[in-house]
Design an enzyme around this catalytic site. Structure first.
Site, PDB file in Angstrom:
ATOM      1  N   ARG A 161     -11.082  12.120   1.879  1.00 26.12           N
ATOM      2  CA  ARG A 161     -10.880  10.752   1.378  1.00 26.12           C
ATOM      3  C   ARG A 161     -11.212   9.801   2.513  1.00 26.12           C
ATOM      4  O   ARG A 161     -10.651   9.914   3.611  1.00 26.12           O
ATOM      5  CB  ARG A 161      -9.441  10.504   0.926  1.00 26.12           C
ATOM      6  N   HIS A 206     -14.642   7.947  -7.156  1.00 24.98           N
ATOM      7  CA  HIS A 206     -13.355   8.656  -7.158  1.00 24.98           C
ATOM      8  C   HIS A 206     -13.403   9.704  -8.281  1.00 24.98           C
ATOM      9  O   HIS A 206     -12.680   9.599  -9.280  1.00 24.98           O
ATOM     10  CB  HIS A 206     -12.221   7.655  -7.362  1.00 24.98           C
ATOM     11  N   GLN A 250     -10.317  11.614 -10.018  1.00 31.53           N
ATOM     12  CA  GLN A 250      -9.452  10.775 -10.864  1.00 31.53           C
ATOM     13  C   GLN A 250      -9.947  10.776 -12.317  1.00 31.53           C
ATOM     14  O   GLN A 250      -9.139  10.775 -13.258  1.00 31.53           O
ATOM     15  CB  GLN A 250      -9.436   9.337 -10.316  1.00 31.53           C
ATOM     16  N   ASP A 310      -7.294  -1.235 -12.590  1.00 31.35           N
ATOM     17  CA  ASP A 310      -7.071  -0.738 -11.229  1.00 31.35           C
ATOM     18  C   ASP A 310      -6.784  -1.970 -10.371  1.00 31.35           C
ATOM     19  O   ASP A 310      -7.010  -3.107 -10.808  1.00 31.35           O
ATOM     20  CB  ASP A 310      -8.346  -0.001 -10.766  1.00 31.35           C
ATOM     21  N   CYS A 319      -5.038   4.234 -12.653  1.00 31.42           N
ATOM     22  CA  CYS A 319      -5.118   5.355 -11.698  1.00 31.42           C
ATOM     23  C   CYS A 319      -3.935   5.341 -10.732  1.00 31.42           C
ATOM     24  O   CYS A 319      -3.610   6.385 -10.160  1.00 31.42           O
ATOM     25  CB  CYS A 319      -6.434   5.303 -10.936  1.00 31.42           C
ATOM     26  N   ARG A 361      -3.420  14.550 -12.294  1.00 31.92           N
ATOM     27  CA  ARG A 361      -4.213  14.679 -11.054  1.00 31.92           C
ATOM     28  C   ARG A 361      -4.056  16.088 -10.494  1.00 31.92           C
ATOM     29  O   ARG A 361      -5.000  16.701 -10.009  1.00 31.92           O
ATOM     30  CB  ARG A 361      -3.740  13.673  -9.982  1.00 31.92           C
TER      31      ARG A 361
HETATM   32  N1  NVA Z   1      -9.845   1.296  -6.239  1.00 31.40           N
HETATM   33  C1  NVA Z   1      -8.657   1.834  -5.618  1.00 31.40           C
HETATM   34  C2  NVA Z   1      -8.334   3.163  -6.193  1.00 31.40           C
HETATM   35  C3  NVA Z   1      -7.070   3.794  -5.678  1.00 31.40           C
HETATM   36  C4  NVA Z   1      -6.794   5.128  -6.284  1.00 31.40           C
HETATM   37  C5  NVA Z   1      -8.864   1.919  -4.119  1.00 31.40           C
HETATM   38  O1  NVA Z   1      -9.938   2.368  -3.698  1.00 31.40           O
HETATM   39  O2  NVA Z   1      -7.971   1.532  -3.375  1.00 31.40           O
HETATM   40  N1   CP Z   2      -4.890   7.510  -7.933  1.00 32.39           N
HETATM   41  C1   CP Z   2      -4.920   7.908  -6.648  1.00 32.39           C
HETATM   42  O1   CP Z   2      -5.956   8.351  -6.117  1.00 32.39           O
HETATM   43  O2   CP Z   2      -3.743   7.755  -5.994  1.00 32.39           O
HETATM   44  P1   CP Z   2      -3.490   7.947  -4.426  1.00 32.39           P
HETATM   45  O3   CP Z   2      -4.247   6.832  -3.741  1.00 32.39           O
HETATM   46  O4   CP Z   2      -2.017   7.846  -4.265  1.00 32.39           O
HETATM   47  O5   CP Z   2      -4.044   9.284  -4.007  1.00 32.39           O
END
Ligand code: NVA
Ligand code: CP
Length: 314
Positions: free
Chosen positions: A106, A133, A136, A228, A269, A297
């Site tokens: 990540r 992502h 997800q 989101d 999400c 998830r």
């Molecule tokens: N768009 C958000 C998704 C988090 C799961 C981010 O990248 O922070």
């Molecule tokens: N939805 C998701 O990816 O959550 P986290 O950022 O907590 O991993």
């Protein structure tokens, strides 16, 4: 279906049949876990979990999913390893590939997760980048299947920052599996045209219709409304600008009433900023669905690991 040895970097790399196979496998693993049955398909496997950005769901899903199947997960946070500042991504990849059987990443750059896959020689799973992502989307689709039935022909509307990692990945996934997909966002937050064109090509084969619009009536007929955060991780300096731009696109009772349907579900999400992208009352009304989605998830990420790395016969 044999996905052994494959990385999971973006849904662009997976056929509709492969995506549906991962959903079926996740549903099977979920049903088993509910009966108290876990497996050994990752026995003897060590996986690295690299996190440049924070996480609750993704980290826990990879950790529990791996342990449930008899493997070992090692968390490598941004201050724990040299990746990208003291050691090149290519060199880190080659080191980790000698020690680990699979790597979750990540972080910020999609290029880096792709480099990790290229140089490590082991399956690499994208746990979120600025661009995509993909894990997800599997959880979102499993949740839609559980609550709405078969995916093909359903309509999902994403409301909010229409060019973020979630909007991009949902568009790819929906186009592939035949879910009609609408992005409802101000035009300054529309996705890159080249990605929209690519998804429209996928959609031709699946029968999905892709629509990008500023018009709030775009939610009409939605089976699922998705939102989101307005500022993704790493964009915190854009907070004031985004609130001003996206306020009309908040998912609230009035917006949901425009679907014209009582059966519409709400998806997120998570994490959510209540009062921004969704009101607290809408969130609580659909909390059971949203937390099914969060739980899913784990089952879907487990399926990705089992399919690409595990010894599992279906
Ligand atoms: N768009 C958000 C998704 C988090 C799961 C981010 O990248 O922070
Ligand atoms: N939805 C998701 O990816 O959550 P986290 O950022 O907590 O991993």
């Amino acid at each position: 279906m044999n996905l052994k040895g494959r990385s999971f970097l973006t849904l662009k790399d997976y056929t509709p049949e492969e995506i549906l196979y991962l959903l079926d496998l996740a549903a099977e693993l979920k049903a088993k876990k509910k009966q108290g049955i876990t497996g050994n398909s990752l026995k003897g496997k060590n996986i690295a979990l690299i996190f440049e950005k924070p996480s609750t769901r993704t980290r826990c899903a990879f950790t529990i999913g791996c342990i449930d199947e008899g493997g070992h997960a090692e968390y490598l946070g941004k201050d724990d390893i040299q990746l990208g500042y003291k050691e090149s991504v290519e060199d880190t990849a080659r080191v980790l590939g000698r020690m680990f059987d699979g790597i979750e990443f990540r972080g910020f750059s999609q290029e880096n997760v792709e480099k990790l896959a290229k140089y490590s020689g082991v399956p690499v799973w994208n746990g979120l980048t600025d661009t995509y992502h993909p894990t997800q989307i599997l959880a979102d689709f499993l949740t839609m299947r559980e609550h709405l039935g078969e995916l093909a022909g359903k309509k999902l509307v994403f409301v909010g920052d229409g060019r973020n990692n979630m909007a991009n990945s949902l568009m790819i996934g929906c186009a592939k599996v035949g879910v009609h997909f609408t992005i409802l966002a101000p035009s300054s937050l529309w996705p890159e045209q080249s990605l929209v064109e690519l998804c429209k090509e996928y959609a031709k084969a699946s029968g999905s219709v892709i629509t990008i619009t500023e018009d709030l009536d775009g939610v009409k007929g939605a089976d699922a409304v998705y939102t989101d955060v307005w500022c993704s991780m790493g964009e915190e300096d854009k907070a004031a600008e985004r609130v001003a731009l996206l306020r009309p696109y908040q998912v609230n009772a009035e917006l949901l009433s425009r679907t014209g349907k009582d059966s519409t579900i709400f998806l997120h999400c998570l994490p959510a900023v209540k009062g921004n992208e969704v009101t607290a009352d809408v969130f609580e009304k659909y909390a059971d669905v949203v937390f099914d989605e969060a739980e899913n998830r784990m089952h879907t990420i487990k399926a990705v690991m089992v399919a690409t790395l595990g010894e599992y016969d279906r």
